[in-house]
Motif scaffolding. Structure first.
Motif, PDB file in Angstrom:
ATOM      1  N   LYS A 237      51.477 -50.848   5.093  1.00 48.93           N
ATOM      2  CA  LYS A 237      52.742 -50.382   5.643  1.00 48.93           C
ATOM      3  C   LYS A 237      53.368 -51.501   6.474  1.00 48.93           C
ATOM      4  O   LYS A 237      52.655 -52.204   7.189  1.00 48.93           O
ATOM      5  CB  LYS A 237      52.536 -49.145   6.538  1.00 48.93           C
ATOM      6  CG  LYS A 237      52.121 -47.885   5.817  1.00 48.93           C
ATOM      7  CD  LYS A 237      50.668 -47.830   5.434  1.00 48.93           C
ATOM      8  CE  LYS A 237      49.737 -47.863   6.617  1.00 48.93           C
ATOM      9  NZ  LYS A 237      48.293 -47.755   6.188  1.00 48.93           N
TER      10      LYS A 237
ATOM     11  N   GLY B 251      48.859 -41.305   6.444  1.00 44.99           N
ATOM     12  CA  GLY B 251      49.344 -40.916   5.131  1.00 44.99           C
ATOM     13  C   GLY B 251      48.893 -39.537   4.720  1.00 44.99           C
ATOM     14  O   GLY B 251      49.637 -38.793   4.060  1.00 44.99           O
TER      15      GLY B 251
ATOM     16  N   TYR C   4      51.623 -36.567   3.554  1.00 41.49           N
ATOM     17  CA  TYR C   4      51.689 -35.956   2.228  1.00 41.49           C
ATOM     18  C   TYR C   4      51.026 -34.592   2.146  1.00 41.49           C
ATOM     19  O   TYR C   4      51.118 -33.913   1.110  1.00 41.49           O
ATOM     20  CB  TYR C   4      51.054 -36.894   1.201  1.00 41.49           C
ATOM     21  CG  TYR C   4      51.764 -38.224   1.109  1.00 41.49           C
ATOM     22  CD1 TYR C   4      53.091 -38.296   0.692  1.00 41.49           C
ATOM     23  CD2 TYR C   4      51.131 -39.410   1.476  1.00 41.49           C
ATOM     24  CE1 TYR C   4      53.758 -39.509   0.635  1.00 41.49           C
ATOM     25  CE2 TYR C   4      51.787 -40.630   1.408  1.00 41.49           C
ATOM     26  CZ  TYR C   4      53.102 -40.673   0.982  1.00 41.49           C
ATOM     27  OH  TYR C   4      53.769 -41.867   0.929  1.00 41.49           O
TER      28      TYR C   4
ATOM     29  N   GLN D 101      53.002 -42.067   8.524  1.00 39.33           N
ATOM     30  CA  GLN D 101      52.147 -43.108   7.943  1.00 39.33           C
ATOM     31  C   GLN D 101      52.509 -44.500   8.444  1.00 39.33           C
ATOM     32  O   GLN D 101      51.777 -45.465   8.196  1.00 39.33           O
ATOM     33  CB  GLN D 101      52.179 -43.064   6.413  1.00 39.33           C
ATOM     34  CG  GLN D 101      53.498 -43.449   5.772  1.00 39.33           C
ATOM     35  CD  GLN D 101      54.437 -42.284   5.582  1.00 39.33           C
ATOM     36  OE1 GLN D 101      54.760 -41.569   6.532  1.00 39.33           O
ATOM     37  NE2 GLN D 101      54.897 -42.090   4.354  1.00 39.33           N
TER      38      GLN D 101
END
Length: 260
Positions: free
Chosen positions: A18, A216, A220, A243
């Protein structure tokens, strides 16, 4: 018109990389995310190019700080910082008060406690076992022959989780096979796996005050946050881009170092 000064933070995790660019006021200019793959150096460069293109920025960032599992591979970073430092800095920037942070990563979990000035009081990490991490969820999806993206919808479709007694990922997979042979509904198994993730986190350290969830897995799988909030009996806050909190903290640290 001259190119504005900007700062970069890179968080290279075992699963995903990221990157966040911030401006001179700490405002987020761009984000980028890619699978880390095996060439961390190249992945970091690709993320930087993508973020620069998105924000229409040219030239190198004024300063870059790298964090995460592969932080030493970012060849354009002037400094590195620990994940604990960067996740704390990123979350406090968004929340601005005393908090307990839960970060569910691909290979480990973290619990970080900050005071009302953003100073770290204490932290705990779980690196000994994949139980409760993103790797555990991916293994469950593989065992159930599902895409990881399908799990949250299935877990949210039932309020009846199947109890998974095993703490170990390997033994949990054996349990799942047993449930499948018995014809147990798959949505109950998935919700049971999510409950197992939450239980492993709660066991790590007492979660007092305002709890902030990042990573993450949180981004999600919002059902995991719902289960966690229900177990704690209070709201769990999720930042806008959960995230990216580590990369944001790294970018803000880069800005602080450059302007000190």
């Amino acid at each position: 018109m001259s190119n504005p000064e900007y700062y970069c933070g890179v968080d290279i995790g075992a699963s995903a990389t990221k990157l966040v660019l911030v401006g001179d006021q700490g405002q987020v200019l761009a984000r980028a995310l890619r699978h880390s793959g095996f060439d961390y150096k190249n992945t970091a460069r690709q993320c930087l190019a993508e973020a620069q293109a998105s924000a229409k920025l040219k030239g190198r960032p004024k300063r870059t700080v790298a964090t995460g599992y592969g932080r030493s591979n970012v060849d354009f970073a002037a400094d590195t910082r620990t994940e604990i430092h960067c996740h704390g800095a990123g979350c406090f920037h968004d929340i601005g008060r005393e908090i307990s942070i839960i970060d569910i990563g691909g290979q480990d979990n973290k619990v970080i406690h900050l005071d009302d000035e953003g100073k770290r009081i204490e932290f705990k990490m779980n690196r000994k076992c994949a139980a409760g991490t993103g790797a555990f969820i991916e293994e469950m999806a593989l065992r159930l022959n599902l895409e990881v993206s399908q799990l949250d919808g299935l877990a949210g479709s039932t309020a009846e989780p199947v109890r998974l007694g095993s703490f170990c990922t390997v033994f949990a997979k054996t349990e799942i096979l047993s449930h499948l042979r018995e014809g147990t509904p798959v949505e109950g198994i998935v919700r049971g796996a999510f409950v197992s993730v939450v239980e492993r986190i709660i066991e790590m350290d007492p979660l007092e005050g305002l709890v902030v969830a990042t990573g993450g897995v949180v981004a999600y799988n919002p059902v995991i946050v719902e289960i966690l909030a229900a177990r704690l009996g209070r709201e769990v806050v999720v930042p806008m881009a959960p995230q990216f909190t580590g990369a944001l903290g790294a970018a803000l640290t880069a800005r602080k170092l450059a302007t000190a």
